[in-house]
Design a protein around this motif. Structure first.
Motif, short mmCIF file in Angstrom:
data_model
loop_
_atom_site.label_atom_id
_atom_site.label_comp_id
_atom_site.label_asym_id
_atom_site.label_seq_id
_atom_site.Cartn_x
_atom_site.Cartn_y
_atom_site.Cartn_z
N MET A 1 127.71 -7.47 37.37
CA MET A 1 126.86 -6.53 38.14
C MET A 1 126.51 -7.15 39.51
SD MET A 1 125.08 -3.63 37.74
CE MET A 1 123.71 -2.82 38.52
N PRO A 2 126.91 -6.51 40.61
CA PRO A 2 126.62 -7.07 41.94
C PRO A 2 125.11 -7.19 42.18
CG PRO A 2 128.15 -5.22 42.08
CD PRO A 2 127.63 -5.23 40.68
N PHE A 3 124.73 -8.21 42.91
CA PHE A 3 123.32 -8.42 43.24
C PHE A 3 123.17 -8.92 44.68
CE2 PHE A 3 124.91 -12.43 41.77
CZ PHE A 3 124.22 -13.39 42.48
N ILE A 4 121.96 -8.80 45.21
CA ILE A 4 121.69 -9.21 46.61
C ILE A 4 121.15 -10.63 46.61
CG2 ILE A 4 120.38 -8.64 48.71
CD1 ILE A 4 122.12 -6.28 47.76
N ARG A 5 121.64 -11.44 47.53
CA ARG A 5 121.11 -12.80 47.71
C ARG A 5 121.21 -13.19 49.19
NH1 ARG A 5 125.43 -15.90 48.83
NH2 ARG A 5 127.40 -15.53 47.73
N PRO A 6 120.44 -14.23 49.61
CA PRO A 6 120.57 -14.70 50.99
C PRO A 6 121.98 -15.21 51.24
CG PRO A 6 118.59 -15.62 49.96
CD PRO A 6 119.38 -14.96 48.86
N ALA A 7 122.46 -15.06 52.46
CA ALA A 7 123.79 -15.58 52.82
C ALA A 7 123.77 -17.10 52.84
CB ALA A 7 124.19 -15.04 54.19
N GLU A 8 124.91 -17.69 52.48
CA GLU A 8 125.05 -19.14 52.48
C GLU A 8 126.26 -19.51 53.36
OE1 GLU A 8 125.38 -20.47 48.41
OE2 GLU A 8 123.83 -19.05 47.79
N VAL A 55 123.75 -11.00 51.47
CA VAL A 55 125.04 -10.48 51.01
C VAL A 55 124.89 -9.80 49.65
CG1 VAL A 55 126.43 -12.18 52.28
CG2 VAL A 55 125.75 -12.67 49.92
N LEU A 56 125.82 -8.89 49.38
CA LEU A 56 125.99 -8.34 48.04
C LEU A 56 127.03 -9.22 47.36
CD1 LEU A 56 125.38 -5.98 46.04
CD2 LEU A 56 127.37 -4.81 47.02
N ASP A 57 126.62 -9.83 46.24
CA ASP A 57 127.46 -10.82 45.56
C ASP A 57 128.04 -10.23 44.29
OD1 ASP A 57 128.00 -12.85 43.47
OD2 ASP A 57 127.25 -14.31 44.91
N GLU A 58 129.38 -10.29 44.17
CA GLU A 58 130.01 -9.93 42.90
C GLU A 58 130.84 -11.13 42.45
OE1 GLU A 58 132.12 -6.13 41.76
OE2 GLU A 58 130.93 -7.00 40.14
N ASN A 59 130.45 -11.73 41.36
CA ASN A 59 131.14 -12.91 40.81
C ASN A 59 131.32 -14.03 41.84
OD1 ASN A 59 131.46 -11.56 38.34
ND2 ASN A 59 133.30 -10.53 39.12
N GLY A 60 130.29 -14.29 42.62
CA GLY A 60 130.33 -15.39 43.57
C GLY A 60 130.97 -15.06 44.91
N THR A 61 131.48 -13.83 45.06
CA THR A 61 132.12 -13.42 46.31
C THR A 61 131.26 -12.38 47.02
OG1 THR A 61 134.29 -13.78 45.34
CG2 THR A 61 134.22 -12.35 47.26
#
Ligand SMILES: CC(C)(COP(=O)(O)OP(=O)(O)OC[C@H]1O[C@@H](n2cnc3c(N)ncnc32)[C@H](O)[C@@H]1OP(=O)(O)O)[C@@H](O)C(=O)NCCC(=O)NCCS
Length: 185
Positions: A1-8, A55-61
């Motif tokens: 499930m995609p989730f929002i996190r700060p950009a790295e 970013v919207l993260d799906e499986n680390g991407t």
């Protein structure tokens, strides 16, 4: 499930890829064109403004982003010193065009010192992720006591204009094929 996190730092290449893939058919099919567009519109933020990029993260991407420069003066100076210089080595015409890009934000810098870009890969659009990215950014900008945020959208991109209106942005002015939209925070 995609989730929002700060950009790295590790997201830089994915962010440049998303920028290219959402910049129209020419950038999609031509890697060189895509590279120049990414350098013009996304690299600066992913490199120098990660505190206000999500970013919207799906499986680390990263599969979508919202990129923001909270302070116009810092952006104009550093963008010209780095990305415009890099572009000069690849394509002088594009570099000159990029050098003028910050002028689009200049008249609004006191009331709206922050500006943003938001893009999601095709398959992640229309599912509420853009709204989630926008909420994450607005919360951060309020926490930083930034007084206002703006953006410039192509006049033909009426879908995105509708999205920004739903998020609370108002149209300020239309000129040179672009529509300026802004929000006080
Ligand atoms: C524009 C974009 C960021 C919106 O994100 P999204 O996740 O697709 O939008 P959401 O699902 O969160 O939609 C939020 C609201 O905006 C509206 N909206 C979003 N895209 C829309 C579109 N193309 N046309 C009309 N309304 C739209 C939705 O209907 C929704 O309204 P609601 O609150 O009444 O339900 C995304 O579609 C995208 O990346 N598009 C391609 C690149 C682009 O145009 N970027 C902007 C460049 S300035």
């Amino acid at each position: 499930m995609p989730f929002i996190r700060p950009a790295e730092e590790k997201d830089l290449h994915c962010i440049e890829h998303i920028c290219r893939m959402t910049a129209g058919p020419e950038a999609k099919k031509n890697e060189e064109v895509g590279r120049k567009i990414s350098l013009t519109y996304s690299t600066y933020y992913a490199r120098a403004e990660r505190e206000t990029c999500f970013v919207l993260d799906e499986n680390g991407t990263a599969v979508g982003y919202i990129l923001c420069a909270p302070d116009y003066l810092k952006y104009a100076k550093e963008y010209r010193k780095n990305e415009v210089k890099q572009l000069w080595k690849i394509d002088k015409t594009q570099s000159i065009a990029a050098c003028f890009l910050p002028f689009g934000y200049l008249p609004f810098k006191n009331k709206y010192p922050a500006h943003l870009h938001i893009d999601l890969l095709d398959e992640y659009q229309g599912q509420g992720y853009g709204s989630q990215l926008m909420s994450a950014l607005l919360e951060k900008l309020k926490e930083m006591q930034v007084p206002g945020v703006m953006l410039i959208v192509d006049k033909n991109n009426t879908g995105a204009q509708r999205f920004y209106e739903r998020a609370g942005f108002k149209k300020i002015i239309s000129a040179f094929g672009g529509v300026v939209m802004a929000m006080e925070l």
